[in-house]
Design a protein around this motif. Sequence first.
Motif, PDB file in Angstrom:
ATOM      1  N   TRP A 159       0.827  -1.214   0.000  1.00 52.22           N
ATOM      2  CA  TRP A 159       0.000   0.000   0.000  1.00 52.22           C
ATOM      3  C   TRP A 159       0.864   1.267   0.000  1.00 52.22           C
ATOM      4  CZ3 TRP A 159      -2.290  -4.558   1.684  1.00 52.22           C
ATOM      5  CH2 TRP A 159      -3.513  -4.864   1.089  1.00 52.22           C
ATOM      6  N   LYS A 160       2.118   1.105  -0.370  1.00 49.95           N
ATOM      7  CA  LYS A 160       3.026   2.230  -0.655  1.00 49.95           C
ATOM      8  C   LYS A 160       3.125   3.261   0.464  1.00 49.95           C
ATOM      9  CE  LYS A 160       2.779   1.783  -5.657  1.00 49.95           C
ATOM     10  NZ  LYS A 160       2.259   0.417  -5.635  1.00 49.95           N
ATOM     11  N   VAL A 161       3.304   2.778   1.665  1.00 44.14           N
ATOM     12  CA  VAL A 161       3.502   3.669   2.806  1.00 44.14           C
ATOM     13  C   VAL A 161       4.851   4.376   2.658  1.00 44.14           C
ATOM     14  CG1 VAL A 161       4.019   3.641   5.297  1.00 44.14           C
ATOM     15  CG2 VAL A 161       2.014   2.430   4.400  1.00 44.14           C
ATOM     16  N   GLY A 162       4.855   5.670   2.933  1.00 47.42           N
ATOM     17  CA  GLY A 162       6.085   6.455   2.818  1.00 47.42           C
ATOM     18  C   GLY A 162       5.934   7.775   3.536  1.00 47.42           C
ATOM     19  N   PRO A 163       6.844   8.709   3.290  1.00 47.12           N
ATOM     20  CA  PRO A 163       6.749  10.021   3.932  1.00 47.12           C
ATOM     21  C   PRO A 163       5.378  10.638   3.639  1.00 47.12           C
ATOM     22  CG  PRO A 163       8.854   9.776   2.806  1.00 47.12           C
ATOM     23  CD  PRO A 163       8.034   8.580   2.428  1.00 47.12           C
ATOM     24  N   GLY A 216       5.775  -3.808  12.751  1.00 43.73           N
ATOM     25  CA  GLY A 216       5.014  -2.881  11.905  1.00 43.73           C
ATOM     26  C   GLY A 216       5.377  -1.439  12.222  1.00 43.73           C
ATOM     27  N   VAL A 217       5.497  -1.133  13.519  1.00 40.62           N
ATOM     28  CA  VAL A 217       5.880   0.229  13.930  1.00 40.62           C
ATOM     29  C   VAL A 217       7.271   0.553  13.392  1.00 40.62           C
ATOM     30  CG1 VAL A 217       6.438   1.695  15.916  1.00 40.62           C
ATOM     31  CG2 VAL A 217       4.425   0.195  15.993  1.00 40.62           C
ATOM     32  N   LYS A 218       8.216  -0.357  13.607  1.00 41.91           N
ATOM     33  CA  LYS A 218       9.599  -0.074  13.174  1.00 41.91           C
ATOM     34  C   LYS A 218       9.674   0.142  11.666  1.00 41.91           C
ATOM     35  CE  LYS A 218      12.257  -2.122  16.907  1.00 41.91           C
ATOM     36  NZ  LYS A 218      13.636  -2.338  17.280  1.00 41.91           N
ATOM     37  N   PHE A 219       9.006  -0.722  10.890  1.00 42.15           N
ATOM     38  CA  PHE A 219       9.071  -0.590   9.427  1.00 42.15           C
ATOM     39  C   PHE A 219       8.376   0.691   8.961  1.00 42.15           C
ATOM     40  CE2 PHE A 219       9.571  -5.403   9.139  1.00 42.15           C
ATOM     41  CZ  PHE A 219      10.896  -5.332   8.759  1.00 42.15           C
ATOM     42  N   ALA A 220       7.187   0.963   9.506  1.00 41.38           N
ATOM     43  CA  ALA A 220       6.452   2.155   9.049  1.00 41.38           C
ATOM     44  C   ALA A 220       7.244   3.423   9.380  1.00 41.38           C
ATOM     45  CB  ALA A 220       5.065   2.184   9.694  1.00 41.38           C
ATOM     46  N   VAL A 221       7.870   3.442  10.543  1.00 39.78           N
ATOM     47  CA  VAL A 221       8.708   4.598  10.920  1.00 39.78           C
ATOM     48  C   VAL A 221       9.887   4.710   9.943  1.00 39.78           C
ATOM     49  CG1 VAL A 221      10.287   5.500  12.697  1.00 39.78           C
ATOM     50  CG2 VAL A 221       8.038   4.606  13.360  1.00 39.78           C
ATOM     51  N   ALA A 222      10.534   3.558   9.656  1.00 45.28           N
ATOM     52  CA  ALA A 222      11.691   3.566   8.742  1.00 45.28           C
ATOM     53  C   ALA A 222      11.289   4.031   7.340  1.00 45.28           C
ATOM     54  CB  ALA A 222      12.315   2.179   8.672  1.00 45.28           C
ATOM     55  N   MET A 223      10.031   3.772   6.960  1.00 46.28           N
ATOM     56  CA  MET A 223       9.561   4.182   5.628  1.00 46.28           C
ATOM     57  C   MET A 223       9.169   5.659   5.604  1.00 46.28           C
ATOM     58  SD  MET A 223       7.307   0.815   4.672  1.00 46.28           S
ATOM     59  CE  MET A 223       8.066  -0.817   4.587  1.00 46.28           C
ATOM     60  N   GLY A 224       9.214   6.309   6.768  1.00 43.79           N
ATOM     61  CA  GLY A 224       8.956   7.753   6.818  1.00 43.79           C
ATOM     62  C   GLY A 224       7.545   8.128   7.214  1.00 43.79           C
ATOM     63  N   GLU A 268       4.086   8.685   9.619  1.00 45.40           N
ATOM     64  CA  GLU A 268       3.755   9.109  10.982  1.00 45.40           C
ATOM     65  C   GLU A 268       2.941   7.957  11.584  1.00 45.40           C
ATOM     66  OE1 GLU A 268       1.975  13.049  11.218  1.00 45.40           O
ATOM     67  OE2 GLU A 268       0.983  12.404  13.072  1.00 45.40           O
ATOM     68  N   VAL A 269       3.395   7.447  12.700  1.00 45.68           N
ATOM     69  CA  VAL A 269       2.843   6.182  13.204  1.00 45.68           C
ATOM     70  C   VAL A 269       2.183   6.347  14.574  1.00 45.68           C
ATOM     71  CG1 VAL A 269       3.400   3.787  13.821  1.00 45.68           C
ATOM     72  CG2 VAL A 269       4.625   4.907  11.955  1.00 45.68           C
ATOM     73  N   THR A 270       0.989   5.754  14.694  1.00 42.87           N
ATOM     74  CA  THR A 270       0.278   5.715  15.980  1.00 42.87           C
ATOM     75  C   THR A 270       0.058   4.268  16.380  1.00 42.87           C
ATOM     76  OG1 THR A 270      -0.878   7.786  15.538  1.00 42.87           O
ATOM     77  CG2 THR A 270      -1.906   6.320  17.140  1.00 42.87           C
ATOM     78  N   VAL A 271       0.293   3.954  17.625  1.00 42.43           N
ATOM     79  CA  VAL A 271      -0.005   2.603  18.131  1.00 42.43           C
ATOM     80  C   VAL A 271      -1.395   2.605  18.755  1.00 42.43           C
ATOM     81  CG1 VAL A 271       0.619   0.896  19.891  1.00 42.43           C
ATOM     82  CG2 VAL A 271       2.394   1.920  18.461  1.00 42.43           C
ATOM     83  N   LEU A 272      -2.197   1.589  18.404  1.00 43.28           N
ATOM     84  CA  LEU A 272      -3.522   1.397  18.999  1.00 43.28           C
ATOM     85  C   LEU A 272      -3.429   0.165  19.885  1.00 43.28           C
ATOM     86  CD1 LEU A 272      -5.590   1.670  15.670  1.00 43.28           C
ATOM     87  CD2 LEU A 272      -5.003   3.528  17.233  1.00 43.28           C
ATOM     88  N   SER A 273      -3.599   0.339  21.193  1.00 37.71           N
ATOM     89  CA  SER A 273      -3.336  -0.752  22.125  1.00 37.71           C
ATOM     90  C   SER A 273      -4.368  -0.754  23.241  1.00 37.71           C
ATOM     91  CB  SER A 273      -1.927  -0.543  22.707  1.00 37.71           C
ATOM     92  OG  SER A 273      -1.670  -1.444  23.746  1.00 37.71           O
ATOM     93  N   ARG A 274      -4.499  -1.919  23.892  1.00 44.13           N
ATOM     94  CA  ARG A 274      -5.327  -1.994  25.110  1.00 44.13           C
ATOM     95  C   ARG A 274      -4.482  -1.765  26.348  1.00 44.13           C
ATOM     96  NH1 ARG A 274      -6.219  -8.012  25.220  1.00 44.13           N
ATOM     97  NH2 ARG A 274      -4.011  -7.654  24.910  1.00 44.13           N
ATOM     98  N   SER A 275      -3.168  -1.772  26.170  1.00 39.84           N
ATOM     99  CA  SER A 275      -2.253  -1.834  27.312  1.00 39.84           C
ATOM    100  C   SER A 275      -1.566  -0.496  27.553  1.00 39.84           C
ATOM    101  CB  SER A 275      -1.192  -2.911  27.059  1.00 39.84           C
ATOM    102  OG  SER A 275      -1.787  -4.109  26.642  1.00 39.84           O
ATOM    103  N   ALA A 276      -2.098   0.267  28.526  1.00 36.21           N
ATOM    104  CA  ALA A 276      -1.562   1.610  28.797  1.00 36.21           C
ATOM    105  C   ALA A 276      -0.067   1.564  29.124  1.00 36.21           C
ATOM    106  CB  ALA A 276      -2.328   2.241  29.956  1.00 36.21           C
ATOM    107  N   ASP A 277       0.380   0.453  29.728  1.00 37.32           N
ATOM    108  CA  ASP A 277       1.789   0.377  30.126  1.00 37.32           C
ATOM    109  C   ASP A 277       2.740   0.191  28.943  1.00 37.32           C
ATOM    110  OD1 ASP A 277       1.003  -2.164  29.526  1.00 37.32           O
ATOM    111  OD2 ASP A 277       1.885  -3.100  31.310  1.00 37.32           O
ATOM    112  N   LYS A 278       2.215   0.087  27.731  1.00 39.48           N
ATOM    113  CA  LYS A 278       3.093  -0.041  26.559  1.00 39.48           C
ATOM    114  C   LYS A 278       3.378   1.311  25.899  1.00 39.48           C
ATOM    115  CE  LYS A 278       1.939  -4.866  25.367  1.00 39.48           C
ATOM    116  NZ  LYS A 278       1.286  -5.764  24.375  1.00 39.48           N
ATOM    117  N   ARG A 279       2.825   2.405  26.457  1.00 38.96           N
ATOM    118  CA  ARG A 279       2.994   3.713  25.824  1.00 38.96           C
ATOM    119  C   ARG A 279       4.474   4.087  25.644  1.00 38.96           C
ATOM    120  NH1 ARG A 279       0.048   8.520  25.205  1.00 38.96           N
ATOM    121  NH2 ARG A 279      -1.725   7.607  26.291  1.00 38.96           N
ATOM    122  N   ALA A 280       5.253   3.960  26.708  1.00 35.62           N
ATOM    123  CA  ALA A 280       6.662   4.367  26.632  1.00 35.62           C
ATOM    124  C   ALA A 280       7.415   3.527  25.612  1.00 35.62           C
ATOM    125  CB  ALA A 280       7.315   4.250  28.006  1.00 35.62           C
ATOM    126  N   ASP A 281       7.091   2.226  25.584  1.00 37.31           N
ATOM    127  CA  ASP A 281       7.737   1.349  24.599  1.00 37.31           C
ATOM    128  C   ASP A 281       7.382   1.785  23.181  1.00 37.31           C
ATOM    129  OD1 ASP A 281       8.795  -0.145  26.609  1.00 37.31           O
ATOM    130  OD2 ASP A 281       7.553  -1.919  26.289  1.00 37.31           O
TER     131      ASP A 281
END
Length: 354
Positions: free
Chosen positions: A176-180, A196-204, A206-219
């Motif tokens: 789906w040609k993710v990029g800057p 997925g986060v690492k690759f999408a960030v490397a492709m340029g 802007e990445v958001t994580v959708l999670s149930r686990s509040a303690d994963k925010r810093a990670d």
Amino acid sequence: MTQTNEYPTRAYGASDSSGRIARMDIVRRGLREDDVLIDISHCGICHSDLHTARNDWGRTTYPVVPGHEIVGTVAALGDGVSRHEIGDRVAIGCIVDACMECSHCEQGLEQYCKQGMVGTYGGTDRRDGSKTHGGYSTRIVCRDEFVLKVPEALSSEHCAPLLCAGITTYSPLRTWKVGPGSKVAVAGLGGLGHMGVKFAVAMGAEVTVLSRSADKRADAIALGAHDFLITTDKAAMKAQAATFDMVLNTIPVRHDVTPYLHLLGIDGVQVLVGMIDMMPEVHTGLFLGRKVLAGSGIGGLAETQEMLDLCAEKNIAPEIEMIAMQDVNTAYDRMEESDVKYRFVIDMKSLQEA
Ligand code: NAP
Ligand code: ZN
């Protein structure tokens, strides 16, 4: 024609739907002309291993030896093999054979082989009809074309998770040609999600994580994500409506995908890679925004090699926790509790020395 003796092999597998993994030795076939014998050094643990061991998809045949994130060293070669040499560091992912002649295979999409790809475990060998067994074992025999090369700069333990978690997230981001300029949301921060986060960030992107686990925010932020949303926070989810180009959904259980569709802007796509199940009903409100609901399965051989080479070049590697083979049941329980940061990798020395 090469036909060596068979190879008795130490392994761990499940005998029934309790999914308990225990010592279960197997025999690897003698080498055919185009086969490679690999001494396995590391194997990642994918949530699909757990689904299979516990028969979550209702199609497991026992006994099963899971493991499709395999790295090791070439120990012997069939007479016809020229692409690998003894001593090479090599890898095997989720596929060990395909017809290689259909229009899908010809495009390098062996995972979608029209005759059906042969899975690394629980599959049926195309030539002798035997059952395939995966990487929770000390060695494996595999057709040479399905054996990938591990780039020098990648350690074996960091390479292993790329063979499934890596390619399964890399492939849709590329398709789906993710990029800057792209806005990507990754749902579920586990083995697949964190890659997925690492690759999408490397492709340029802007990445958001959708999670149930509040303690994963810093990670999530440390992995490179720009934002973090708790999916149970309805107001926060609503505030982000119609803002994303892609949602990469890695959630491993049956669930309603509607809240993630609301996050998509015009022509946005939600790619399901996690849920392998019937879905709850989805309203065709998709037309309000020309949205796409898609799926994606692992990746082909060339794309997987491209991803491995890119990870070596750009220094992209999974976050791993090493375990001994004997600790696999605890690892499964922890994975089920989403308590893994972010991929378990088995050190196969523990089985060699058992
Ligand atoms: P994982 O490491 O267990 O990660 C899954 C993450 O999803 C968890 O860390 C958790 O993240 C979230 N999650 C877990 N249970 C959930 C629930 N009940 N509701 C909502 N979110 C939940 O699993 P994985 O190895 O990444 O695999 C994910 C899925 O992809 C599995 O179903 C696997 O079979 C499938 N898979 C598909 C392919 C393919 O080719 N399409 C390839 C490999 C794997 P949070 O704590 O952030 O919520
Ligand atoms: Zn997998």
